[in-house]
Design a protein around this motif. Structure first.
Motif, mmCIF file in Angstrom:
data_model
loop_
_atom_site.group_PDB
_atom_site.id
_atom_site.type_symbol
_atom_site.label_atom_id
_atom_site.label_comp_id
_atom_site.label_asym_id
_atom_site.label_seq_id
_atom_site.Cartn_x
_atom_site.Cartn_y
_atom_site.Cartn_z
ATOM 1 N N ASN A 96 4.307 -5.389 8.742
ATOM 2 C CA ASN A 96 3.646 -5.039 7.491
ATOM 3 C C ASN A 96 2.182 -4.697 7.733
ATOM 4 O O ASN A 96 1.564 -5.187 8.673
ATOM 5 C CB ASN A 96 3.763 -6.226 6.526
ATOM 6 N N VAL A 97 1.609 -3.907 6.863
ATOM 7 C CA VAL A 97 0.226 -3.473 7.000
ATOM 8 C C VAL A 97 -0.750 -4.653 7.057
ATOM 9 O O VAL A 97 -1.794 -4.586 7.702
ATOM 10 C CB VAL A 97 -0.144 -2.470 5.879
ATOM 11 N N TYR A 100 -2.246 -6.204 10.406
ATOM 12 C CA TYR A 100 -3.394 -5.575 11.072
ATOM 13 C C TYR A 100 -4.732 -6.149 10.598
ATOM 14 O O TYR A 100 -5.765 -5.820 11.159
ATOM 15 C CB TYR A 100 -3.348 -4.059 10.875
ATOM 16 N N TYR A 107 -7.711 -2.381 9.782
ATOM 17 C CA TYR A 107 -7.327 -2.347 8.369
ATOM 18 C C TYR A 107 -8.497 -1.853 7.533
ATOM 19 O O TYR A 107 -9.611 -2.271 7.774
ATOM 20 C CB TYR A 107 -6.911 -3.753 7.915
ATOM 21 N N PRO A 108 -8.331 -0.981 6.614
ATOM 22 C CA PRO A 108 -7.120 -0.368 6.082
ATOM 23 C C PRO A 108 -6.799 0.987 6.700
ATOM 24 O O PRO A 108 -5.660 1.428 6.646
ATOM 25 C CB PRO A 108 -7.425 -0.220 4.603
ATOM 26 N N ALA A 111 -4.463 1.106 10.159
ATOM 27 C CA ALA A 111 -3.254 0.350 9.818
ATOM 28 C C ALA A 111 -2.417 1.093 8.784
ATOM 29 O O ALA A 111 -1.196 1.196 8.913
ATOM 30 C CB ALA A 111 -3.625 -1.033 9.301
ATOM 31 N N GLY A 112 -3.073 1.614 7.760
ATOM 32 C CA GLY A 112 -2.356 2.356 6.725
ATOM 33 C C GLY A 112 -1.670 3.589 7.273
ATOM 34 O O GLY A 112 -0.544 3.919 6.893
ATOM 35 N N VAL A 115 1.521 2.441 9.488
ATOM 36 C CA VAL A 115 2.711 2.034 8.732
ATOM 37 C C VAL A 115 3.277 3.162 7.883
ATOM 38 O O VAL A 115 4.466 3.163 7.567
ATOM 39 C CB VAL A 115 2.454 0.779 7.856
ATOM 40 N N SER A 116 2.453 4.137 7.537
ATOM 41 C CA SER A 116 2.920 5.233 6.689
ATOM 42 C C SER A 116 3.618 6.340 7.460
ATOM 43 O O SER A 116 4.334 7.143 6.876
ATOM 44 C CB SER A 116 1.745 5.859 5.930
ATOM 45 N N ARG A 160 6.914 -2.336 4.957
ATOM 46 C CA ARG A 160 5.755 -2.110 5.827
ATOM 47 C C ARG A 160 4.478 -1.851 5.036
ATOM 48 O O ARG A 160 3.427 -2.348 5.378
ATOM 49 C CB ARG A 160 5.998 -0.920 6.754
ATOM 50 N N ILE A 161 4.561 -1.070 3.982
ATOM 51 C CA ILE A 161 3.352 -0.710 3.232
ATOM 52 C C ILE A 161 3.010 -1.751 2.196
ATOM 53 O O ILE A 161 1.866 -2.153 2.048
ATOM 54 C CB ILE A 161 3.545 0.686 2.574
#
Length: 167
Positions: A96-97, A100, A107-108, A111-112, A115-116, A160-161
């Motif tokens: 999951n985000v 991180y 993050y963000p 990491a975003g 996961v995206s 994940r998001i």
């Protein structure tokens, strides 16, 4: 139906659909038919009613106990659970985000994007994410030794998001 000529599937399916809809309609209508009036309850037959109630309750309890004893076919343990945030190594395909957050600078932004844009065949694939800045790539390079790219698991990829934790 005659056996001398072949039957098309398109002839059978509508007939079965009509039969099923007729049965469903009959079952629904039966739910609204008034019930026959049963015997009136009096003090004289209250004991029989109590026995009947406890007999049915015991039967239901036995059925529930038998149903509860049936084995569960669900996967209880995920062999790679440690890579979802419980260790220093992170699975970039399933984590999951929020994992991180433990890595300053990830993050963000980076990491975003990680996961995206998964799944990834290898950790090196994260450097090919569209829109990844040089600064984000440097942060990823800093933590690259802590990443693994395991097979995506449907149970974890979906979260994940956003895993529903808001604190």
């Amino acid at each position: 139906l005659s056996l001398s000529k072949p039957i098309a599937v398109t002839e059978i399916i509508p007939a079965k659909m009509k039969l099923l809809s007729l049965l469903a309609t009959a079952a629904t209508a039966a739910a609204f038919v008034p019930q026959q009036a049963g015997p009136q309850t009096t003090a004289l037959n209250a004991e029989a009613g109590r026995r009947e109630f406890f007999g049915k309750a015991a039967g239901a309890a036995a059925a529930a106990a038998f149903a509860a004893a049936a084995p569960a076919n669900a996967v209880v343990d995920y062999e790679n659970i440690a890579y979802l945030g419980g260790s220093s190594t992170v699975d970039i395909n399933n984590a999951n985000v929020r994992v991180y957050l433990k890595m300053p600078g990830m993050y963000p932004g980076a990491a975003g994007k990680i996961v995206s844009n998964g799944p990834y065949k290898s950790v090196g694939d994260v450097y090919n994410i569209p829109g990844m800045t040089a600064e984000e790539k440097n942060v990823i390079k800093k933590y690259e030794s802590r990443f693994v790219a395991l097979k995506p698991s449907a149970d974890y990829v979906i979260d994940r998001i956003n895993n529903g934790l808001y604190r």
